[in-house]
Enzyme design. Structure first.
Site, PDB file in Angstrom:
ATOM      1  N   LEU A   1       0.855  -1.181   0.000  1.00 23.53           N
ATOM      2  CA  LEU A   1       0.000   0.000   0.000  1.00 23.53           C
ATOM      3  C   LEU A   1       0.895   1.237   0.000  1.00 23.53           C
ATOM      4  O   LEU A   1       2.110   1.138   0.179  1.00 23.53           O
ATOM      5  CB  LEU A   1      -0.912  -0.003   1.221  1.00 23.53           C
ATOM      6  CG  LEU A   1      -1.925  -1.152   1.281  1.00 23.53           C
ATOM      7  CD1 LEU A   1      -2.657  -1.139   2.613  1.00 23.53           C
ATOM      8  CD2 LEU A   1      -2.912  -1.071   0.118  1.00 23.53           C
ATOM      9  N   SER A   2       0.306   2.407  -0.175  1.00 21.45           N
ATOM     10  CA  SER A   2       1.144   3.603  -0.267  1.00 21.45           C
ATOM     11  C   SER A   2       1.978   3.800   0.995  1.00 21.45           C
ATOM     12  O   SER A   2       3.118   4.251   0.910  1.00 21.45           O
ATOM     13  CB  SER A   2       0.297   4.841  -0.564  1.00 21.45           C
ATOM     14  OG  SER A   2      -0.705   5.014   0.404  1.00 21.45           O
ATOM     15  N   GLU A   3       1.418   3.468   2.170  1.00 19.29           N
ATOM     16  CA  GLU A   3       2.214   3.463   3.403  1.00 19.29           C
ATOM     17  C   GLU A   3       1.748   2.372   4.346  1.00 19.29           C
ATOM     18  O   GLU A   3       0.553   2.060   4.413  1.00 19.29           O
ATOM     19  CB  GLU A   3       2.150   4.804   4.142  1.00 19.29           C
ATOM     20  CG  GLU A   3       3.250   5.792   3.789  1.00 19.29           C
ATOM     21  CD  GLU A   3       2.848   6.710   2.661  1.00 19.29           C
ATOM     22  OE1 GLU A   3       3.718   7.453   2.168  1.00 19.29           O
ATOM     23  OE2 GLU A   3       1.677   6.666   2.256  1.00 19.29           O
ATOM     24  N   THR A   4       2.721   1.831   5.076  1.00 21.14           N
ATOM     25  CA  THR A   4       2.450   0.972   6.223  1.00 21.14           C
ATOM     26  C   THR A   4       3.102   1.624   7.435  1.00 21.14           C
ATOM     27  O   THR A   4       4.266   2.039   7.377  1.00 21.14           O
ATOM     28  CB  THR A   4       3.009  -0.443   6.015  1.00 21.14           C
ATOM     29  OG1 THR A   4       2.342  -1.043   4.896  1.00 21.14           O
ATOM     30  CG2 THR A   4       2.795  -1.311   7.242  1.00 21.14           C
TER      31      THR A   4
ATOM     32  N   HIS B   1      -2.266   9.855   6.355  1.00 21.14           N
ATOM     33  CA  HIS B   1      -3.336   8.857   6.415  1.00 21.14           C
ATOM     34  C   HIS B   1      -2.943   7.650   7.250  1.00 21.14           C
ATOM     35  O   HIS B   1      -3.784   7.073   7.943  1.00 21.14           O
ATOM     36  CB  HIS B   1      -3.770   8.449   5.000  1.00 21.14           C
ATOM     37  CG  HIS B   1      -2.940   7.402   4.344  1.00 21.14           C
ATOM     38  ND1 HIS B   1      -1.715   7.660   3.784  1.00 21.14           N
ATOM     39  CD2 HIS B   1      -3.173   6.080   4.152  1.00 21.14           C
ATOM     40  CE1 HIS B   1      -1.226   6.540   3.270  1.00 21.14           C
ATOM     41  NE2 HIS B   1      -2.089   5.570   3.479  1.00 21.14           N
TER      42      HIS B   1
END
Length: 273
Positions: A44-47, A77
Site C-alpha cells: 500500500l502507499s504506506e504501512t 493517512h
C-alpha cells in the site's frame, strides 16, 4: 502479531486511502530492512509501525512510515489509521502523541469516531515551474510552490476542478520534478457539494504513482487555500478513483487535519519482526 488494513479519510470500506498498521509490543523498532520488507509485502502507499514508549516523556508511541520502496518523513493517512487502531483496539484513547521523524505529532479521537491530527504547517515558497512539469502532468500550472523539508513536494495550482480530476500524468516524467511528489489542486467548482478545494497527489519517486488521500499534503493545502478564501477552517476532497475528505483548520505553524477511518482487514503477521 496483528496487522490491520485501515481505510483512512472515509467512513465507508473501500474508499479513502488504505494503510497498513502494525503495533509492536517491544520498546524498540526492528531493523529497518525488516520493516521495509513488510511494507513491500503489504504494497500500500504506506504501512505504519508503532511501539509504546515509557510513560512521562514527550510522546506515548514511536511511529514510522514506509512506502513499498522507502521510509518517509511524514505521512498523514497512516497516522490517522494508527490512531484509529489504537482507539478501536483499546490500546489508547483520547489524545495520543507520537515521536516521529517530523517531531511530535498527535491524534485525538472523538465520540463520533473521527480523529483530529496535529501536524506542522508546511511553509510555502513560490517556485518557477520546473522544466517538463507541464508536459508530465498534462496541464499548465497557474502557480507552483515548494512545501518545505518535511514533505519536499511541489504544490501545483491548476485552472479548475475538472482539470485536476482529468489528470492522467506521465509518472516517470514527474520523478525529476520534485524531491517527493506533486500535489495538484484547484478550487471546488461548487462548494455546496461539501468541499472547498480538490487535489490529487502523485509520488512516483517513492514508489506511489498516485496516493488516494494524502494527509501530509493538506499541511500545505490548508495554508494555501485558507489564504485564498480568508477562512481558517476548510474541507478538501482528494483522489481519483478513490476519494476522501479532509477537514483542515489552520493554527499558525500547526495544522489540524480531521477525518474518519474504518478497519477493513484485521489479521496476523505470521513472520516475526
Amino acid at each position: 502479531m496483528k496487522i490491520r488494513i485501515v481505510d483512512a479519510f472515509t467512513d465507508r470500506p473501500f474508499h479513502g486511502n488504505p494503510a497498513g498498521v502494525v503495533l509492536l509490543e517491544t520498546g524498540a523498532f526492528p531493523d529497518a530492512e525488516r520493516l521495509q520488507r513488510v511494507a513491500a509485502e503489504v504494497n500500500l502507499s504506506e504501512t505504519a509501525f508503532a511501539h509504546p514508549l515509557p510513560p512521562g516523556g514527550d510522546a506515548d508511541w514511536a511511529l514510522r512510515w514506509f512506502t513499498p520502496t522507502t521510509e518517509v518523513d511524514l505521512c498523514g493517512h497512516a497516522t490517522l489509521a494508527t490512531g484509529h487502531v489504537l482507539n478501536t483496539a483499546g490500546r489508547a484513547g483520547g489524545t495520543v502523541r507520537y515521536a516521529t521523524r517530523s517531531g511530535v505529532l498527535a491524534t485525538t479521537a472523538h465520540p463520533d469516531g473521527s480523529l483530529t491530527m496535529d501536524f506542522p504547517t508546511a511553509p510555502l515558497t513560490p517556485e518557477a515551474t520546473p522544466p517538463g512539469l507541464a508536459a508530465a502532468l498534462g496541464a499548465e500550472p497557474l502557480a507552483v510552490y515548494d512545501t518545505g523539508k518535511h514533505t519536499g513536494d511541489l504544490l501545483v495550482e491548476l485552472s479548475d476542478e475538472a482539470t485536476v480530476r482529468g489528470l492522467a500524468p506521465d509518472h516517470a516524467g514527474l520523478v525529476a520534478c520534485s524531491r517527493r511528489g506533486i500535489i495538484a489542486t484547484a478550487a471546488a467548482e461548487d462548494p455546496a457539494r461539501g468541499y472547498d478545494f480538490v487535489s490529487r497527489g502523485f509520488f512516483p519517486g517513492v514508489g506511489v504513482d498516485e496516493d488516494p488521500v494524502t494527509g501530509s499534503a493538506h499541511t500545505a493545502l490548508a495554508p494555501f487555500w485558507s489564504g485564498r478564501f480568508g477562512r481558517d477552517t476548510l474541507t478538501g476532497l482528494q483522489g481519483g478513483a478513490r476519494t476522501g475528505l479532509v477537514r483542515t483548520e489552520l493554527r499558525g505553524d500547526r495544522t489540524l487535519l480531521t477525518g474518519s477511518a474504518v478497519t477493513v482487514i484485521d489479521g496476523d503477521l505470521l513472520v516475526g519482526l
